[in-house]
Motif scaffolding. Structure first.
Motif, PDB file in Angstrom:
ATOM      1  N   GLY A   1       0.919  -1.159   0.012  1.00  0.00           N
ATOM      2  CA  GLY A   1      -0.082   0.046   0.123  1.00  0.00           C
ATOM      3  C   GLY A   1       0.794   1.308   0.001  1.00  0.00           C
ATOM      4  N   THR A   2       0.067   2.437  -0.168  1.00  0.00           N
ATOM      5  CA  THR A   2       0.744   3.459  -0.197  1.00  0.00           C
ATOM      6  C   THR A   2       1.268   4.230   1.150  1.00  0.00           C
ATOM      7  OG1 THR A   2      -1.041   4.960  -0.250  1.00  0.00           O
ATOM      8  CG2 THR A   2      -0.424   4.377  -2.269  1.00  0.00           C
ATOM      9  N   ALA A   3       1.928   4.964   1.128  1.00  0.00           N
ATOM     10  CA  ALA A   3       2.554   5.695   2.403  1.00  0.00           C
ATOM     11  C   ALA A   3       1.120   6.437   2.798  1.00  0.00           C
ATOM     12  CB  ALA A   3       3.530   6.824   2.173  1.00  0.00           C
ATOM     13  N   GLU A   4       0.403   6.985   2.345  1.00  0.00           N
ATOM     14  CA  GLU A   4      -1.093   7.662   2.457  1.00  0.00           C
ATOM     15  C   GLU A   4      -1.824   6.560   3.264  1.00  0.00           C
ATOM     16  OE1 GLU A   4      -4.573   9.222  -0.059  1.00  0.00           O
ATOM     17  OE2 GLU A   4      -2.680  10.750   0.025  1.00  0.00           O
ATOM     18  N   ALA A   5      -2.091   5.484   2.670  1.00  0.00           N
ATOM     19  CA  ALA A   5      -3.018   4.380   3.200  1.00  0.00           C
ATOM     20  C   ALA A   5      -2.432   4.006   4.725  1.00  0.00           C
ATOM     21  CB  ALA A   5      -3.019   3.278   2.252  1.00  0.00           C
ATOM     22  N   LYS A   6      -1.118   3.723   4.727  1.00  0.00           N
ATOM     23  CA  LYS A   6      -0.384   3.428   5.984  1.00  0.00           C
ATOM     24  C   LYS A   6      -0.625   4.336   7.050  1.00  0.00           C
ATOM     25  CE  LYS A   6       2.775   0.382   3.443  1.00  0.00           C
ATOM     26  NZ  LYS A   6       4.196   0.225   2.804  1.00  0.00           N
ATOM     27  N   ILE A   7      -0.499   5.608   6.730  1.00  0.00           N
ATOM     28  CA  ILE A   7      -0.902   6.806   7.683  1.00  0.00           C
ATOM     29  C   ILE A   7      -2.171   6.857   7.932  1.00  0.00           C
ATOM     30  CG2 ILE A   7      -0.818   9.171   7.916  1.00  0.00           C
ATOM     31  CD1 ILE A   7       1.673   9.293   6.088  1.00  0.00           C
ATOM     32  N   GLY A   8      -2.940   6.448   7.161  1.00  0.00           N
ATOM     33  CA  GLY A   8      -4.550   6.509   7.614  1.00  0.00           C
ATOM     34  C   GLY A   8      -4.631   5.123   8.526  1.00  0.00           C
ATOM     35  N   THR A   9      -4.091   4.134   8.331  1.00  0.00           N
ATOM     36  CA  THR A   9      -4.318   2.726   9.290  1.00  0.00           C
ATOM     37  C   THR A   9      -3.720   3.306  10.494  1.00  0.00           C
ATOM     38  OG1 THR A   9      -4.022   1.598   7.442  1.00  0.00           O
ATOM     39  CG2 THR A   9      -3.516   0.638   9.654  1.00  0.00           C
ATOM     40  N   ALA A  10      -2.398   3.848  10.560  1.00  0.00           N
ATOM     41  CA  ALA A  10      -1.845   4.534  11.975  1.00  0.00           C
ATOM     42  C   ALA A  10      -2.810   5.199  12.686  1.00  0.00           C
ATOM     43  CB  ALA A  10      -0.596   4.982  11.831  1.00  0.00           C
ATOM     44  N   PHE A  11      -3.522   6.197  11.985  1.00  0.00           N
ATOM     45  CA  PHE A  11      -4.377   6.909  12.616  1.00  0.00           C
ATOM     46  C   PHE A  11      -5.653   6.539  13.243  1.00  0.00           C
ATOM     47  CE2 PHE A  11      -7.565  10.498  12.934  1.00  0.00           C
ATOM     48  CZ  PHE A  11      -6.833  11.724  13.239  1.00  0.00           C
ATOM     49  N   ARG A  12      -6.060   5.621  12.748  1.00  0.00           N
ATOM     50  CA  ARG A  12      -7.156   4.555  12.933  1.00  0.00           C
ATOM     51  C   ARG A  12      -6.732   3.925  14.218  1.00  0.00           C
ATOM     52  NH1 ARG A  12     -10.789   1.156   9.408  1.00  0.00           N
ATOM     53  NH2 ARG A  12     -12.289   1.494  11.319  1.00  0.00           N
ATOM     54  N   ARG A  13      -5.631   3.272  14.225  1.00  0.00           N
ATOM     55  CA  ARG A  13      -5.078   2.372  15.438  1.00  0.00           C
ATOM     56  C   ARG A  13      -5.175   3.211  16.499  1.00  0.00           C
ATOM     57  NH1 ARG A  13      -1.440  -2.383  13.503  1.00  0.00           N
ATOM     58  NH2 ARG A  13      -1.169  -2.532  15.939  1.00  0.00           N
ATOM     59  N   ILE A  14      -4.548   4.507  16.400  1.00  0.00           N
ATOM     60  CA  ILE A  14      -3.953   5.383  17.689  1.00  0.00           C
ATOM     61  C   ILE A  14      -5.173   6.131  18.007  1.00  0.00           C
ATOM     62  CG2 ILE A  14      -2.546   7.245  18.182  1.00  0.00           C
ATOM     63  CD1 ILE A  14      -0.510   6.015  16.230  1.00  0.00           C
ATOM     64  N   VAL A  15      -5.700   6.944  16.937  1.00  0.00           N
ATOM     65  CA  VAL A  15      -6.799   8.033  17.211  1.00  0.00           C
ATOM     66  C   VAL A  15      -8.269   7.219  17.378  1.00  0.00           C
ATOM     67  CG1 VAL A  15      -7.864  10.173  17.015  1.00  0.00           C
ATOM     68  CG2 VAL A  15      -5.518   9.779  16.265  1.00  0.00           C
ATOM     69  N   CYS A  16      -8.343   6.250  16.643  1.00  0.00           N
ATOM     70  CA  CYS A  16      -9.603   5.511  16.707  1.00  0.00           C
ATOM     71  C   CYS A  16     -10.894   5.904  16.119  1.00  0.00           C
ATOM     72  CB  CYS A  16      -9.895   5.075  18.367  1.00  0.00           C
ATOM     73  SG  CYS A  16      -8.831   4.419  19.211  1.00  0.00           S
ATOM     74  N   ARG A  17     -10.303   6.659  14.889  1.00  0.00           N
ATOM     75  CA  ARG A  17     -11.642   7.034  13.991  1.00  0.00           C
ATOM     76  C   ARG A  17     -10.769   7.070  12.619  1.00  0.00           C
ATOM     77  NH1 ARG A  17     -10.841  12.343  12.597  1.00  0.00           N
ATOM     78  NH2 ARG A  17      -9.596  13.777  14.021  1.00  0.00           N
ATOM     79  N   LYS A  18     -11.413   6.976  11.594  1.00  0.00           N
ATOM     80  CA  LYS A  18     -10.989   7.538  10.146  1.00  0.00           C
ATOM     81  C   LYS A  18     -10.706   8.976  10.123  1.00  0.00           C
ATOM     82  CE  LYS A  18     -13.451   3.647   8.045  1.00  0.00           C
ATOM     83  NZ  LYS A  18     -14.822   3.481   7.091  1.00  0.00           N
ATOM     84  N   PRO A  19      -9.342   8.999   9.439  1.00  0.00           N
ATOM     85  CA  PRO A  19      -8.950  10.392   9.542  1.00  0.00           C
ATOM     86  C   PRO A  19      -9.756  11.070   8.265  1.00  0.00           C
ATOM     87  CG  PRO A  19      -7.343   8.992   8.426  1.00  0.00           C
ATOM     88  CD  PRO A  19      -8.409   8.026   8.928  1.00  0.00           C
ATOM     89  N   LYS A  20      -9.936  12.588   8.439  1.00  0.00           N
ATOM     90  CA  LYS A  20     -10.417  13.191   7.501  1.00  0.00           C
ATOM     91  C   LYS A  20      -9.186  13.456   6.414  1.00  0.00           C
ATOM     92  CE  LYS A  20     -13.816  15.822  10.115  1.00  0.00           C
ATOM     93  NZ  LYS A  20     -14.229  17.211  10.580  1.00  0.00           N
ATOM     94  N   LYS A  21      -9.791  13.661   5.209  1.00  0.00           N
ATOM     95  CA  LYS A  21      -9.109  13.947   3.861  1.00  0.00           C
ATOM     96  C   LYS A  21      -7.889  14.976   4.319  1.00  0.00           C
ATOM     97  CE  LYS A  21      -8.979  15.481  -0.875  1.00  0.00           C
ATOM     98  NZ  LYS A  21      -9.964  15.788  -2.012  1.00  0.00           N
ATOM     99  N   GLU A  22      -8.278  16.220   4.773  1.00  0.00           N
ATOM    100  CA  GLU A  22      -7.369  17.227   5.110  1.00  0.00           C
ATOM    101  C   GLU A  22      -6.144  16.777   6.192  1.00  0.00           C
ATOM    102  OE1 GLU A  22     -11.170  18.916   3.972  1.00  0.00           O
ATOM    103  OE2 GLU A  22     -10.503  17.536   5.622  1.00  0.00           O
ATOM    104  N   GLU A  23      -6.421  15.944   7.048  1.00  0.00           N
ATOM    105  CA  GLU A  23      -5.539  15.263   8.151  1.00  0.00           C
ATOM    106  C   GLU A  23      -4.630  14.655   7.478  1.00  0.00           C
ATOM    107  OE1 GLU A  23      -8.664  15.552  12.179  1.00  0.00           O
ATOM    108  OE2 GLU A  23      -8.549  13.688  10.580  1.00  0.00           O
TER     109      GLU A  23
END
Length: 773
Positions: free
Chosen positions: A690-712
């Protein structure tokens, strides 16, 4: 470091939602003060008298002025000693009542409270007293000292909003104030809130996906049931009780040597997971050794009474410290279980509550018969880890009886427990509280203002538990349901959860408190049922978003028109980091562990003697245990935990402070555990596709416990690209990655790994990560 800090701040301001904190000035009033139609002594008058008058005209005979007592009707109505033609209070006649005349006068020589006291009644308080006298100056027994009765569930206009009885009481008050409750929180935030509150752990991505995909009407109830059934539930519930029970891994005082009380902690976790009824949970801890044919488990439970500090220093006076231990147990009983400041009567009659010094020592007598000494001079070997009376836990015990005790080796394991002498030790009223200033001999008993100690009860700790769980006891159930409520809302229905007495705060929802207390008793003191009632209520499910109007009207959220928003407890900060990174070792129980800690702390504050003279950090799995298992040395408690307001366990604590300091931000930015978790999670993510963007999105979900917004995602991805340039051009990736003991996979490009690690560290540093909202 400056560049990294700059980017962290940039990301923080780019992502974080600006939600106003709910911690306004302390007050139990919402909006402008209004004059009630009917004046209640308990809720309108007594708080004024308690604050301004009882110090000189209250229960303490030694400090009483003019032989005038205003806390008892018969005393307040009678003729004044100094002027027999006058009376402090004359029902229906304010102008014939000296109390009103003295508080309303402008004559500084006549006014009460005197000018020298620096106390003064407001015009509103004077009007309250005047109207109360006009209505008959009727006294009432203190609300908390009368047994709770099951109130009727209020009728509300918007009954569809309510999920259970709790909501009717909350909504009734909101409707009277003209305030609408918040809508339900979105599913992601609600799941995070419930998971942290019930288990102390963030939900997994799989749990989030399953809940988001479940469109059934009872989807949330199913999640709650699964969380309560989780073994982590017992750990989360035990965390508060460890504060209450002042659990620690050292004895305290100067030498502050090792103690082996952790099997008692294992029992507490087990008791919560097994849903032991609260009456049994407390009775075993107070008097398990006195139960008929007491089992080893019942005896282990009494370790609760032995968690106090114990000295090992030479030269101390044995009796002085023995009395100190009994005093600690007495004070803990008062604060933790019946929610009163009993300790204020240790040296003299209580100044505000109707507890005499004699009654304090009558309660003291229940705990005064333990077969212990003030100083036990045992040197070397496991015998120093616990003090007599004690019990040994064998491998056979763990295999057959105490299966919940996580004993992994064959070493001798002993725990301090309770055990009384064969003969009754005399208990004296101690003049001025001095250990050897013996006054009159007293027998075991309880304050009459609460509930007289019946002759049918044995005069020992077992009898004390029977008194506690007598249905006429006004405090036991109220105090516990209030503590549980506090754990989920950040504030008890009674804000002063350790003081239900005259100086304590009045309940924000008195009918709700009584309903919960009586319902708890009527359903067998069932703790899991109580927890489920709270977390499935519409009150709990609300969004935490606060409008400017609500913030102005109700800054402390006393009316509960929104969900609370505050930082999670210290131990859970660690748990969120370890769990989201995949580092967490979920083993339950066992000895406490020593994770990373700045060097030299123990060495700088030690006598140089004993096992704890030097800090010896643990390794391997012991580095990744839940925060509740971190070793607590009382004289040098875990520094990061302390920064986040954890208790040092010196004494009973029923409510932690909540602060917000720059040190907390610095800890999150620099704590080796946070940095190591960032590295490990980055390593795992980069090994996948996967892309770096997708991996960052996964990390965000694991840590913040929600899907990140596009701007985030855009901001974080840009930060990742920038960090790649930094590490390619000049930064030393090896130096950044050399944190923590968890091994690198060696499968990833170190430049990419260091850059991704920085991004994940930034996500860990978001306010939302460690905030319950």
């Amino acid at each position: 470091m400056c560049r990294r800090l700059f980017y962290l701040m940039l990301i923080f301001f780019a992502i974080v939602y600006v939600i106003q904190a709910c911690n306004g000035p302390s007050s139990n009033q919402v909006g402008e003060e209004q004059m009630p139609d009917s004046i209640s002594y308990n809720f309108n008058v007594r708080p004024i008298l308690s604050d301004k008058c009882f110090a000189c005209h209250g229960p303490d005979a030694n400090k009483r002025e003019a032989d005038l007592r205003l806390d008892i009707a018969s005393e307040a109505y009678k003729a004044l000693k100094e002027n027999p033609s006058a009376h402090a209070l004359v029902p229906f006649k304010p102008n014939a009542s000296e109390v009103f005349l003295r508080i309303s006068t402008q004559d500084t020589a006549y006014i009460m409270p005197p000018k020298s006291s620096n106390l003064k009644l407001t015009a509103h308080e004077i009007s309250i007293i005047e109207k109360w006298i006009k209505q008959g100056a009727k006294y009432e027994k203190h609300w908390a000292f009368t047994p709770p009765k099951l109130p009727q569930t209020p009728k509300v206009k918007d009954a569809k909003w309510a999920k259970n009885e709790i909501d009717y009481f909350v909504l009734d008050k909101l409707e009277h104030k003209g305030i609408a409750p918040n809508p339900e929180a979105d599913k992601e935030r609600l799941l995070k809130r419930a998971s942290l509150d019930i288990t102390g752990l963030p939900p997994s991505v799989e749990m989030m996906d399953k809940f988001l995909a479940d469109s059934s009407s009872n989807a949330y109830e199913k999640v709650v049931e699964s969380l309560i059934a989780s073994p982590a539930y017992g750990e989360r519930m035990a965390l508060h009780w460890l504060d209450v029970a002042r659990y620690a891994d050292s004895h305290g005082y100067q030498d502050d040597n090792y103690r082996s009380q952790w099997p008692w902690r294992d029992w507490v976790i087990h008791a919560f997971n097994e849903n032991m009824p609260y009456n049994k949970f407390i009775s075993w801890q107070l008097a398990g050794d006195l139960m008929p044919n007491a089992s080893k488990e019942q005896l282990l439970a009494t370790g609760f009474n032995r968690n106090h500090k114990i000295t090992e220093e030479g030269g101390v006076i044995d009796e002085e410290y023995r009395v100190e231990y009994v005093t600690d147990r007495t004070n803990t009983f008062g604060k933790a279980i019946i929610g009163v400041t009993l300790e204020c009567a240790h040296c003299h009659d209580h100044k505000y509550d109707p507890f005499s010094q004699k009654e304090y020592y009558q309660v003291f007598a229940f705990f005064n018969n333990v077969k212990e000494v003030g100083l036990e001079s045992v040197v070397g070997g496991p015998e120093t880890y616990a003090k007599k009376p004690l019990m040994e836990i064998s491998n056979a015990d763990v295999k057959e009886i105490l299966k919940f005790v996580n004993k992994q080796d064959t070493n001798k394991l002993i725990v301090s427990v309770m055990g009384d002498q064969d003969t009754v030790r005399k208990t004296y009223l101690l003049k001025r509280g001095v250990y050897d200033a013996h006054g009159e001999v007293v027998e075991a008993g309880t304050p009459k203002s609460l509930l007289s100690f019946s002759d049918k009860y044995p005069k020992n700790r077992l009898g004390l538990t029977q008194w506690l769980f007598d249905k006429k006891n006004p405090l036991t159930s109220r105090v516990f349901v209030n503590q549980v409520w506090q754990e989920f809302f950040g504030r008890g229905i009674v804000k002063t959860s350790g003081d239900f007495g005259m100086q304590g705060e009045l309940p924000s929802h008195p009918e709700l408190l009584d309903w919960l207390a009586v319902d708890f008793i009527n359903h067998g003191w069932d703790i899991k049922r109580l927890v489920k009632q709270i977390v499935t209520s519409a009150t709990y499910r609300q969004s935490a978003v606060v409008s400017a109007e609500k913030l102005k009207t109700d800054p402390e959220n006393i009316l509960l028109a929104r969900a609370p928003r505050y930082r999670i407890p210290a131990e859970l900060v660690r748990d969120v980091v370890l769990s989201s990174s995949g580092l967490l070792v979920k083993t339950i129980g066992g000895p406490s562990v020593k994770p990373y800690q700045p060097p030299g702390l123990w060495e700088a504050a030690t006598s140089g003697r004993g096992l704890l003279a030097n800090y010896k950090q643990d390794h391997n799995e012991s580095l990744y245990r839940r925060g509740m298992y971190t070793f607590i040395k009382r004289t040098v408690p875990p520094p990061v935990m302390g920064i986040f307001d954890a208790s040092n366990r010196d004494q009973c604590e029923v409510k932690r402070l909540k602060t917000n300091t720059p040190l907390q931000a610095l800890a999150m930015m620099n704590d080796p555990t946070v940095l190591e978790a960032s590295r490990v999670l980055a390593d795992k993510l980069l090994q996948g596709k996967g892309t770096a963007e997708a991996k960052i999105g996964t990390a965000f979900r694991r840590i913040v416990c929600r899907k990140p917004k596009k701007e985030e995602v855009q901001v974080l991805t840009a930060y990742y690209a920038d960090q790649l340039k930094v590490f390619k051009q000049k930064a030393n990736a090896d130096k950044v990655l050399a944190v923590g003991e968890y091994p690198l996979s060696q499968k990833n490009n170190k430049t990419e790994l260091a850059a991704m690690m920085e991004v994940i560290a930034a996500i860990y540093n978001l306010e939302e990560t460690i905030t319950k909202s």
